[in-house]
Scaffold this motif. Structure first.
Motif, PDB file in Angstrom:
ATOM      1  N   ARG A 111       1.237  -1.163   0.057  1.00  0.00           N
ATOM      2  CA  ARG A 111      -0.230  -0.034   0.025  1.00  0.00           C
ATOM      3  C   ARG A 111       0.335   1.122   0.240  1.00  0.00           C
ATOM      4  NH1 ARG A 111      -3.536   2.555   4.373  1.00  0.00           N
ATOM      5  NH2 ARG A 111      -5.374   3.713   3.713  1.00  0.00           N
ATOM      6  N   LYS A 113       2.151   5.373  -0.983  1.00  0.00           N
ATOM      7  CA  LYS A 113       1.263   7.157  -1.008  1.00  0.00           C
ATOM      8  C   LYS A 113      -0.107   7.501  -2.035  1.00  0.00           C
ATOM      9  CE  LYS A 113       5.477   8.511   1.855  1.00  0.00           C
ATOM     10  NZ  LYS A 113       6.533   9.903   2.333  1.00  0.00           N
ATOM     11  N   GLN A 115      -1.316   4.938  -4.008  1.00  0.00           N
ATOM     12  CA  GLN A 115      -2.766   4.419  -3.294  1.00  0.00           C
ATOM     13  C   GLN A 115      -3.525   4.539  -2.261  1.00  0.00           C
ATOM     14  OE1 GLN A 115      -3.298   1.371  -5.097  1.00  0.00           O
ATOM     15  NE2 GLN A 115      -5.357   1.488  -3.696  1.00  0.00           N
ATOM     16  N   ILE A 116      -2.889   4.914  -1.610  1.00  0.00           N
ATOM     17  CA  ILE A 116      -3.844   6.262   0.129  1.00  0.00           C
ATOM     18  C   ILE A 116      -4.202   6.470  -0.669  1.00  0.00           C
ATOM     19  CG2 ILE A 116      -3.380   6.983   1.887  1.00  0.00           C
ATOM     20  CD1 ILE A 116      -1.360   5.067   2.616  1.00  0.00           C
ATOM     21  N   ARG A 118      -5.548   7.569  -3.726  1.00  0.00           N
ATOM     22  CA  ARG A 118      -5.999   6.813  -4.487  1.00  0.00           C
ATOM     23  C   ARG A 118      -7.942   7.069  -3.879  1.00  0.00           C
ATOM     24  NH1 ARG A 118      -2.094   3.788  -7.416  1.00  0.00           N
ATOM     25  NH2 ARG A 118      -1.902   5.428  -8.592  1.00  0.00           N
ATOM     26  N   GLU A 119      -7.658   6.294  -2.799  1.00  0.00           N
ATOM     27  CA  GLU A 119      -8.391   5.752  -1.872  1.00  0.00           C
ATOM     28  C   GLU A 119      -9.453   6.993  -1.509  1.00  0.00           C
ATOM     29  OE1 GLU A 119      -6.277   3.030   1.143  1.00  0.00           O
ATOM     30  OE2 GLU A 119      -6.525   1.469  -0.651  1.00  0.00           O
ATOM     31  N   ALA A 120      -8.466   8.100  -1.114  1.00  0.00           N
ATOM     32  CA  ALA A 120      -8.814   9.013  -1.081  1.00  0.00           C
ATOM     33  C   ALA A 120      -9.731   9.803  -1.626  1.00  0.00           C
ATOM     34  CB  ALA A 120      -7.984  10.393  -0.197  1.00  0.00           C
ATOM     35  N   GLY A 121      -9.597   9.529  -3.014  1.00  0.00           N
ATOM     36  CA  GLY A 121     -10.247   9.906  -4.224  1.00  0.00           C
ATOM     37  C   GLY A 121      -9.650  11.145  -4.810  1.00  0.00           C
ATOM     38  N   GLU A 123      -7.631  10.578  -7.182  1.00  0.00           N
ATOM     39  CA  GLU A 123      -7.037  10.968  -8.738  1.00  0.00           C
ATOM     40  C   GLU A 123      -7.919  12.025  -9.557  1.00  0.00           C
ATOM     41  OE1 GLU A 123      -5.299   7.198 -10.774  1.00  0.00           O
ATOM     42  OE2 GLU A 123      -6.864   6.365  -9.457  1.00  0.00           O
ATOM     43  N   GLU A 153     -10.521   6.484   6.023  1.00  0.00           N
ATOM     44  CA  GLU A 153      -9.347   6.642   4.680  1.00  0.00           C
ATOM     45  C   GLU A 153      -9.862   7.685   3.450  1.00  0.00           C
ATOM     46  OE1 GLU A 153     -12.989   3.968   3.737  1.00  0.00           O
ATOM     47  OE2 GLU A 153     -11.918   4.338   4.986  1.00  0.00           O
ATOM     48  N   GLN A 154     -10.440   8.320   3.881  1.00  0.00           N
ATOM     49  CA  GLN A 154     -10.899   9.666   3.040  1.00  0.00           C
ATOM     50  C   GLN A 154     -10.962  11.219   3.078  1.00  0.00           C
ATOM     51  OE1 GLN A 154     -14.900   9.378   0.207  1.00  0.00           O
ATOM     52  NE2 GLN A 154     -14.330   7.209   0.225  1.00  0.00           N
TER      53      GLN A 154
END
Length: 769
Positions: A111, A113, A115-116, A118-121, A123, A153-154
């Motif tokens: 995982r 930074k 990817q983190i 992207r998980e937070a929206g 991208e 996570e967001q």
């Protein structure tokens, strides 16, 4: 689509695809390289053992590449991301490196930074700023700020966090672009410098690495021995190695050109738009944090692997030359393993190498029983009819050599000859399980004398009992990949043993193990059967050995000799499968085999084309006729020994300008090490090997050669001797002159960087007895 594996290998070797396909089939059926090279020339179109080894190596690589390609395609397809364009690129990847570059964005990873983010929206934010640099980063990022009521996570607490997350996403995208990676890699390979600096506080501890305390050299030009020396310094925590471009080393330093290449590759430039500076910073950080570190590690590993491959190649060639050194032959030999306080160990072996007597004599300090030692040696020589004295070249070698010379001078009626031989690995053999089984009741110290005597009689037969890495002809052998080293050296031993062939009635288990098609179990079975039933009378009798089946017999029979057997062909290299051919030739000329074999005039008069057919091609017929002309011919040279100069026994006895005779013990990329009888090998640099320019020292000398040299420099304190094979070179250095003040045209090569002397120092330290 890429060509087939067979077509690719054929193009690389410069041969026809049909030759490669036929060879691959033989290898897949279990045929060995020596067997294919010797007895399947028609099938392969006369590929030699070197080509076959390269073919086998490339076949393994390309098959592994294809297997990995299938796995990569399956992995990306499972992710639903395999586009037709990506599939085509993967299918056309010619190397493992290219394949891994293409797979990098899709490779499962921890995982990150990015990817983190992207998980937070974040991208969409990264894509928006990249696609439209007119957007104001701070204004656009404000739209993505999420407070604590959102899922954890967001969480995006502020504008800075949003922009940092978007930057991480772009940095990962930039660093995983296969085309960019390839461009940067090629740029660094062409322009980067390996920079070596001493770690603060390690100056005294790492003094032997001082030539690399502040050193730089283009990575593309760095020779194997220098690279391995610096990597050793790094491994010993003395040196710090980095990869830099010239601008980064200026004062003050400038940005690496690769940094600008990242931005240019993605069309990023400062055109006065709101997001240009933010995007340029993202490209710069991608280079500094991800790409530069990734490529430095990769290229340093490539340099190390390239250096290791070269070191292994040098080792393999030296081993080949040593194993195929001239044998003294089946003569009763006295082996002397020199020693001072513990005495000189003596072993007498008969013409077949069988141990028949042992003794320990004390001619040196502290007993100084010179006369008693001479009497003991005279008695042993008379008792067993000895013809040779083999003297190990270790401690007290020259003193023991003088003892042998005195024996020969006082007793010319014995008709003895003395030879100093390398005892490298003799102690390893002495303490081995093999030696324990062969000589369970003999002291370990005496087993070394046996090995010394036998390696004079037949170096190949004796040295196969010793781990090749212990024979002492390698360069940085402990620093290279041990698996690849062992594989390469095993191939050399196999090729050498099979090129000479072995007498099945005298060969040891280790020697038989190296024969094509045999393994340790089968070799032991052959020796056991021989012990129980007596000597083999024919090759056919080998088929009675337990577990030696038809396939094994096919692979091994041609390399096994049965001397004085029922059929003279069994003592030759003619394979039993070709015996019908010989019988047809004999019937045609109406002569018996004993009349024809060895009769060169009769054999040379035969027309090979007359006897070739679908079963026995022209190449096979020609090989058979050559063997009938000179049956069991040995490819090794005629035996010759070096004569060390009397009175020159120690470094202090040497003077610049002396002309001496010596034996080449090791050949490296930077020169040849030569034993001149003073317990310390001298070095003839590559620039001092011939009057003409020498690119490869192996083209001039090889291990085991007897050469004449001139002493150019002597450094007693450092135990270094500089030699030249150019006997007309003028000596310009005095004895014990400081290294940095010494010099001659033979020892200061113009085509090497100045720190070459450091490589010599490392080599001397490594190969010092």
């Amino acid at each position: 689509m890429l060509p087939s594996i067979e077509q690719r290998i054929a193009a690389e070797l410069g041969v026809r695809p049909q030759q490669v396909a036929a060879t691959v089939q033989l290898l897949d059926e279990g045929a060995t390289v020596p067997f294919i090279a010797r007895y399947r020339k028609e099938v392969t179109g006369e590929l030699d053992d070197i080509q076959l080894r390269l073919l086998d190596e490339r076949l393994t690589y390309l098959r592994e590449l294809e297997e990995r390609r299938v796995g990569v395609l399956a992995s990306i397809d499972e992710q639903g991301k395999l586009t037709p364009e990506l599939k085509t690129e993967i299918e056309n990847a010619e190397t493992k490196q290219r394949l891994e570059d293409l797979y990098l964005p899709y490779k499962p990873k921890r995982r990150t930074k990015a990817q983190i983010a992207r998980e937070a929206g974040l991208e969409p934010l990264a894509c928006a700023l990249f696609d439209d640099p007119t957007l104001v980063p701070e204004e656009e990022a404000a739209k993505y700020v999420r407070l604590e009521q959102e899922p954890p996570e967001q969480h995006v607490p502020d504008v800075k966090a949003a922009l940092d997350g978007a930057r991480q996403i772009l940095m990962e995208r930039f660093s995983e672009d296969a085309a960019l990676l390839d461009r940067l890699r090629q740029t660094l390979l062409a322009n980067a410098l390996v920079v070596s600096r001493v770690i603060e506080g390690k100056e005294s501890e790492g003094a032997k690495f001082r030539d690399w305390f502040d050193f730089r050299e283009p990575i593309k030009d760095m020779p194997s021995h220098r690279a391995l020396a610096m990597f050793r310094g790094r491994n010993e925590d003395v040196l710090r190695l980095t990869l830099k471009t010239a601008p980064e080393l200026e004062d003050p330093p400038r940005a690496a050109p690769c940094e600008a290449m990242v931005a240019t590759h993605f069309g990023i430039a400062d055109r006065g738009r709101a997001a240009d500076k933010w995007l340029l910073d993202s490209a710069r950080w991608a280079w500094m944090v991800k790409l530069s570190l990734h490529l430095e590690l990769e290229l340093m590993n490539q340099l190390r692997e390239r250096a290791e491959e070269e070191a292994i190649r040098v080792f393999a060639r030296n081993l080949h030359d040593l194993l195929l050194a001239a044998p003294a032959g089946p003569r009763t030999t006295i082996g002397l393993d020199p020693g001072v306080r513990t005495g000189v160990k003596v072993a007498v072996v008969d013409q077949t190498g069988k141990l028949v007597d042992t003794a320990v004599i004390y001619p040196h300090e502290p007993r100084r029983d010179w006369e008693g030692a001479l009497a003991a040696l005279r008695h042993l020589a008379q008792k067993h009819g000895a013809q040779l004295i083999a003297i190990g070249n270790g401690t007290a070698s020259r003193e023991t050599d003088k003892l042998a010379a005195d024996l020969i001078k006082r007793h010319p009626e014995l008709k003895l000859a003395k030879v100093v031989v390398s005892e490298a690995g003799a102690s390893v053999y002495s303490a081995s399980e093999l030696a324990s089984k062969e000589f369970p009741d003999i002291d370990v110290s005496l087993r070394g004398a046996v090995s010394i005597a036998r390696r004079l009689q037949d170096p190949l037969a004796e040295l196969v009992k010793i781990d090749p890495k212990s024979i002492g002809v390698g360069q940085y052998q402990h620093d290279v990949n041990q698996y690849r080293l062992a594989k390469s050296l095993d191939a050399v031993v196999e090729d050498c043993v099979n090129s000479v062939g072995v007498d099945v009635n005298t060969a040891s288990v280790p020697l038989l193990t190296r024969i094509s098609g045999l393994n340790a179990t089968l070799a032991a079975n052959i020796v056991s059967y021989r012990d129980q039933h007596g000597a083999f009378k024919s090759r056919k009798a080998l088929q009675q050995v337990p577990r030696l089946g038809d396939k094994t017999f096919e692979q091994a029979a041609g390399f096994l000799r049965v001397n004085a057997g029922d059929n003279p062909l069994d003592a030759s290299a003619v394979h039993p499968e070709s015996y019908p051919l010989v019988e047809r030739i004999l019937a045609d000329i109406k002569k018996g085999i004993r009349e024809v074999i060895g009769d060169g005039k009769t054999v040379r008069a035969l027309d090979p084309g007359r006897y070739s057919d679908e079963k026995f091609g022209l190449l096979t017929v020609q090989d058979v006729l050559k063997e009938l002309e000179k049956p069991g011919r040995d490819p090794r040279p005629e035996f010759k020994a070096a004569a060390f100069r009397e009175g020159i026994e120690d470094l202090k006895d040497l003077e610049p300008g002396m002309l001496l005779e010596g034996i080449v013990t090791n050949v490296t990329n930077f020169g040849a090490f030569i034993d001149i009888g003073v317990h310390q090998d001298g070095l003839a640099h590559v620039s001092a090997l011939a009057e003409k320019f020498v690119k490869d020292p192996h083209s001039v000398v090889k291990a085991g050669d007897v050469v004449k040299v001139k002493v150019m420099e002597v450094d007693i304190a450092r135990k270094r001797i500089a030699l030249t094979l150019r006997l007309t070179d003028e000596v310009t250095a005095r004895k014990d002159a400081p290294e940095r003040q010494r010099g001659s045209k033979a020892t200061l090569p113009k085509r090497e960087a100045a720190p070459q002397n450091g490589a010599m120092a490392m080599a001397f330290a490594r190969l010092k007895r």
